[in-house]
Design an enzyme around this catalytic site. Structure first.
Site, mmCIF file in Angstrom:
data_model
loop_
_atom_site.group_PDB
_atom_site.id
_atom_site.type_symbol
_atom_site.label_atom_id
_atom_site.label_comp_id
_atom_site.label_asym_id
_atom_site.label_seq_id
_atom_site.Cartn_x
_atom_site.Cartn_y
_atom_site.Cartn_z
ATOM 1 N N GLY A 195 0.832 -1.169 0.137
ATOM 2 C CA GLY A 195 -0.177 0.074 -0.104
ATOM 3 C C GLY A 195 0.653 1.134 -0.022
ATOM 4 N N ARG A 212 1.092 -4.870 -5.795
ATOM 5 C CA ARG A 212 1.042 -6.223 -5.028
ATOM 6 C C ARG A 212 1.299 -7.288 -6.233
ATOM 7 N NH1 ARG A 212 -0.722 -4.560 0.049
ATOM 8 N NH2 ARG A 212 -2.157 -2.794 -0.036
ATOM 9 N N ASP A 225 5.048 -5.104 5.921
ATOM 10 C CA ASP A 225 5.571 -6.425 6.458
ATOM 11 C C ASP A 225 5.719 -7.421 5.095
ATOM 12 O OD1 ASP A 225 5.927 -6.217 9.011
ATOM 13 O OD2 ASP A 225 4.057 -7.141 9.599
ATOM 14 N N THR A 261 4.042 2.394 5.624
ATOM 15 C CA THR A 261 2.726 2.135 5.857
ATOM 16 C C THR A 261 2.018 3.069 6.587
ATOM 17 O OG1 THR A 261 1.013 0.491 6.494
ATOM 18 C CG2 THR A 261 3.246 0.214 7.479
ATOM 19 N N ASP A 266 -0.390 2.390 8.231
ATOM 20 C CA ASP A 266 -1.111 1.585 9.499
ATOM 21 C C ASP A 266 -0.113 1.624 10.877
ATOM 22 O OD1 ASP A 266 -2.721 0.675 7.665
ATOM 23 O OD2 ASP A 266 -1.927 -1.127 7.064
ATOM 24 N N ASP A 313 2.134 -0.443 11.611
ATOM 25 C CA ASP A 313 1.928 -1.712 12.233
ATOM 26 C C ASP A 313 3.416 -2.583 12.184
ATOM 27 O OD1 ASP A 313 1.837 -2.136 9.448
ATOM 28 O OD2 ASP A 313 0.139 -3.541 9.587
ATOM 29 N N ARG A 335 -5.984 -1.567 8.467
ATOM 30 C CA ARG A 335 -6.040 -3.132 8.497
ATOM 31 C C ARG A 335 -6.283 -3.809 9.899
ATOM 32 N NH1 ARG A 335 -2.827 -6.218 4.472
ATOM 33 N NH2 ARG A 335 -1.890 -4.742 3.334
HETATM 34 P P1 ATP Z 1 0.903 -2.908 3.628
HETATM 35 O O1 ATP Z 1 1.118 -3.009 4.854
HETATM 36 O O2 ATP Z 1 0.798 -1.098 3.134
HETATM 37 O O3 ATP Z 1 -0.249 -3.642 2.704
HETATM 38 P P2 ATP Z 1 2.884 -4.603 2.504
HETATM 39 O O4 ATP Z 1 4.298 -4.441 2.066
HETATM 40 O O5 ATP Z 1 2.539 -5.461 3.747
HETATM 41 O O6 ATP Z 1 2.363 -3.220 2.802
HETATM 42 P P3 ATP Z 1 1.924 -6.867 0.954
HETATM 43 O O7 ATP Z 1 0.832 -6.573 -0.320
HETATM 44 O O8 ATP Z 1 1.684 -7.591 2.145
HETATM 45 O O9 ATP Z 1 1.846 -5.098 1.221
HETATM 46 O O10 ATP Z 1 3.286 -7.079 0.204
HETATM 47 C C1 ATP Z 1 3.757 -6.474 -0.920
HETATM 48 C C2 ATP Z 1 4.367 -7.331 -1.880
HETATM 49 O O11 ATP Z 1 5.524 -8.175 -1.313
HETATM 50 C C3 ATP Z 1 3.474 -8.660 -2.380
HETATM 51 O O12 ATP Z 1 2.598 -8.344 -3.325
HETATM 52 C C4 ATP Z 1 4.390 -9.709 -2.893
HETATM 53 O O13 ATP Z 1 4.872 -9.123 -4.276
HETATM 54 C C5 ATP Z 1 5.455 -9.439 -1.964
HETATM 55 N N1 ATP Z 1 5.504 -10.248 -0.918
HETATM 56 C C6 ATP Z 1 4.405 -10.489 0.189
HETATM 57 N N2 ATP Z 1 4.594 -11.731 1.258
HETATM 58 C C7 ATP Z 1 5.788 -12.096 0.449
HETATM 59 C C8 ATP Z 1 6.189 -13.237 0.661
HETATM 60 N N3 ATP Z 1 5.904 -14.169 1.878
HETATM 61 N N4 ATP Z 1 7.305 -13.796 0.129
HETATM 62 C C9 ATP Z 1 7.832 -13.073 -0.952
HETATM 63 N N5 ATP Z 1 7.155 -11.983 -1.443
HETATM 64 C C10 ATP Z 1 6.070 -11.391 -0.644
#
Ligand code: ATP
Length: 325
Positions: free
Chosen positions: A15, A76, A107, A129, A131, A133, A175
């Protein structure tokens, strides 16, 4: 070790959050300052898979410190969860001669970075983020701007709720975390705040709070709900069923992710970007940049991902006092 690192990449993923651009700028300028080339990777890990990249020089990050969103776009990417996708991403790093990647996001973004590191790519994460978090850091880029955006909207709602003597239920983002709702709730003088970290007793946590406010002479009420704690329309319906007042429901939604970053987000992003480049330049890897009690540090990425972030209990105690009298 100095200058063993010749070229690094920077990406934004997950995000978006206000201040991500300031972080991209800081990574770029800090790299150039240290004699390291910087490459922007567009659309997060998708861009790394597809080779969707842009060379960043000092002037390409002009005029972005004040802009919300991310000039690198974000995405994503499901394909990056597969080994095949990760190999493609690593091949892009090899092709471009990228010695390290700075990944700005949450994360999930750090989990992706960790996977990349298994193929020998150095990685550093920056918490971005709204959030807030990310457990290892007291603060994540975007939180302050998102709080202020929500507060501005809620202040406007309060004006009309006060004039019409109404109840308002406002859903804020976050979230599965209640940090945003808690902070906004305190800042807005909410009647009640619902967060996912605390078990909810509707009678005690909503109805009784409205009752206390009414007995204190209030004729308008502001209920703030974290998205992870329930749906605002359902909470509004329940209030109507139980005490026969008809709340107006507002889901603030993605407006909270935009806007000009505040001073706190710009400075935090700039300091984190600077720190991230230092880590890579020193030949270190698998670190997450964090800020704790005002100090900028870095922690092991595996440990960072294992940490759990709880609600700030001091803030929650203050909220309880403010909504319970
Ligand atoms: P937000 O908290 O704002 O949603 P985020 O970084 O947690 O941010 P995610 O959609 O969970 O958002 O992760 C972003 C991208 O990171 C995913 O679309 C994917 O490409 C990659 N990713 C997430 N989890 C994994 C994982 N376990 N292994 C490898 N790549 C990952």
């Amino acid at each position: 070790m100095e200058n063993a690192v010749k070229r690094i990449g920077v990406l934004t993923s997950g995000g978006d959050a206000p201040g991500m651009n300031a972080a991209v700028r800081a990574v770029t300028r800090s790299a150039i300052y240290r004699g390291i080339d910087c490459v922007g990777i567009r659309r997060g890990y998708m861009g790394l898979i597809n080779g969707d990249v842009v060379k960043l020089d000092a002037s390409s990050v002009n005029n972005i410190i004040n802009r919300g969103g991310t000039i690198l776009y974000t995405a994503r990417c499901q394909e990056f969860l597969t080994e095949e996708g990760q190999v493609k991403a690593v091949n892009t790093c090899k092709l471009l001669g990228l010695d390290g990647i700075v990944a700005i996001g949450g994360d999930g973004t750090f989990r992706g970075a960790l996977d990349l590191s298994k193929y020998g790519v150095s990685v550093v994460g920056i918490p971005g983020t709204i959030d807030n978090d990310i457990a290892c850091s007291h603060y994540s880029i975007g939180f302050d701007t998102a709080c202020n955006t929500a507060i501005e909207a809620i202040d406007k709602l309060r004006d009309t709720m006060q004039s019409h003597e109404r109840c308002s239920v406002v859903e804020v983002m976050g979230r599965n975390a209640g940090h945003l709702a808690l902070y906004v709730g305190i800042a807005c003088g909410a009647t009640a705040v619902l967060v996912p970290e605390k078990p909810i007793d509707f009678e005690r946590d909503v109805i009784e709070k409205i009752r206390i406010a009414r007995l204190n002479g209030r004729t308008h009420y502001m209920i703030v709900v974290a998205e992870g704690a329930g749906s605002a329309p359902e909470i509004g319906k329940k209030i109507q069923e139980e005490i026969a007042i008809e709340p107006r429901v507002t889901v603030l939604g993605h407006v909270q992710r935009g806007g000009t970053p505040t001073a706190r987000d710009r400075v935090t992003a700039t300091r984190m970007g600077y720190h991230a480049v230092n880590v890579l330049a020193e030949g270190r890897t698998n670190r997450v940049i964090c800020v704790r009690d005002g100090r900028f540090e870095d922690v092991d990425m595996v440990e960072a991902l294992q940490m759990k972030k709880s609600l700030n209990e001091q803030e929650y105690a203050v909220l309880e006092a403010m909504t319970g009298a």
